[in-house]
Write a protein that holds these residues in place. Structure first.
Motif, PDB file in Angstrom:
ATOM      1  N   PRO A  52      75.869  -6.175  49.530  1.00 25.42           N
ATOM      2  CA  PRO A  52      75.580  -7.056  48.710  1.00 25.42           C
ATOM      3  C   PRO A  52      74.167  -6.927  48.309  1.00 25.42           C
ATOM      4  O   PRO A  52      73.560  -6.695  49.586  1.00 25.42           O
ATOM      5  CB  PRO A  52      76.079  -8.473  49.139  1.00 25.42           C
ATOM      6  CG  PRO A  52      76.863  -8.192  49.944  1.00 25.42           C
ATOM      7  CD  PRO A  52      77.053  -7.134  50.834  1.00 25.42           C
ATOM      8  N   VAL A  53      73.226  -7.713  47.563  1.00 23.51           N
ATOM      9  CA  VAL A  53      72.003  -7.383  47.549  1.00 23.51           C
ATOM     10  C   VAL A  53      70.871  -8.278  46.762  1.00 23.51           C
ATOM     11  O   VAL A  53      71.606  -9.012  45.923  1.00 23.51           O
ATOM     12  CB  VAL A  53      71.744  -5.721  46.230  1.00 23.51           C
ATOM     13  CG1 VAL A  53      72.243  -5.086  47.509  1.00 23.51           C
ATOM     14  CG2 VAL A  53      72.098  -5.769  44.917  1.00 23.51           C
ATOM     15  N   VAL A  54      70.109  -8.351  46.564  1.00 24.69           N
ATOM     16  CA  VAL A  54      68.721  -9.750  45.508  1.00 24.69           C
ATOM     17  C   VAL A  54      68.179  -9.015  44.900  1.00 24.69           C
ATOM     18  O   VAL A  54      67.049  -7.535  45.467  1.00 24.69           O
ATOM     19  CB  VAL A  54      69.141 -10.898  46.046  1.00 24.69           C
ATOM     20  CG1 VAL A  54      70.037 -11.655  47.428  1.00 24.69           C
ATOM     21  CG2 VAL A  54      68.306 -10.060  47.386  1.00 24.69           C
ATOM     22  N   THR A  55      67.752  -9.197  44.183  1.00 27.08           N
ATOM     23  CA  THR A  55      66.687  -8.917  43.181  1.00 27.08           C
ATOM     24  C   THR A  55      65.351  -9.539  43.709  1.00 27.08           C
ATOM     25  O   THR A  55      65.453 -10.438  44.071  1.00 27.08           O
ATOM     26  CB  THR A  55      67.115  -8.908  42.574  1.00 27.08           C
ATOM     27  OG1 THR A  55      68.214  -8.924  41.263  1.00 27.08           O
ATOM     28  CG2 THR A  55      65.356  -8.441  40.413  1.00 27.08           C
ATOM     29  N   ALA A  56      65.026  -8.411  44.374  1.00 27.12           N
ATOM     30  CA  ALA A  56      63.088  -8.765  44.878  1.00 27.12           C
ATOM     31  C   ALA A  56      62.138  -8.271  43.902  1.00 27.12           C
ATOM     32  O   ALA A  56      60.896  -8.957  44.000  1.00 27.12           O
ATOM     33  CB  ALA A  56      63.042  -7.626  46.061  1.00 27.12           C
TER      34      ALA A  56
END
Length: 155
Positions: A52-56
């Motif tokens: 999973p990823v998040v926008t930085a």
């Protein structure tokens, strides 16, 4: 970690621009394009990191040409460079005047995504293996873009 070829992360979304997607000028909402950019960048970075990823961050989005109702919009993204837990994703938006019609560059952007574990903590990501000339050039110039991002954030 073993380097991951760019082609593994390459993601393309193609959509037809319909009336609900457009403003009173008959062109696609900028926010809609930005949502596509974020979504396709997320998928590309998940394919690279297998997590999973998040926008930085999203670097500036420059709208270069309008996309009108009835046009086809193509949003392409791939991971260009990685830090320890972050990935730089290049996103290119093209418009097409109907099937087989003239294609125009609509927008470009760089998005930074961070891989996370099930508890939302950053986790390491594998390096990128660029193969084409475009991929190699974007990878080579990524360190300077990263430096500029850090400088902006410090301000």
């Amino acid at each position: 970690m073993k380097p991951v070829p760019v082609k593994q992360s390459r993601t393309i979304r193609t959509s037809l621009v319909l009336p609900p997607d457009t403003n009173h000028h008959g062109t696609i909402f900028g926010g809609k394009v930005m949502a596509y950019i974020d979504e396709v960048a997320a998928i590309a970075s998940m394919r690279h990191s297998r997590s999973p990823v998040v926008t930085a961050s999203i670097d500036s989005v420059d709208f270069l040409s309008p996309v009108k109702e009835g046009d086809i919009i193509n949003v392409e993204a791939f991971v260009t460079w990685t830090g320890r837990t972050s990935m730089e994703v290049y996103v290119k938006v093209m418009s097409e005047k109907g099937p087989g019609g003239e294609k125009q560059l609509t927008a470009t952007s760089f998005v930074t995504m961070v891989a996370i574990d099930k508890d939302g903590r950053p986790i390491p990501v594998p390096p990128v293996l660029p193969e084409t000339e475009e991929e190699k050039e974007l990878n080579r110039t990524a360190v300077e873009r990263q430096r500029q991002r850090k400088q902006r954030k410090a301000k």
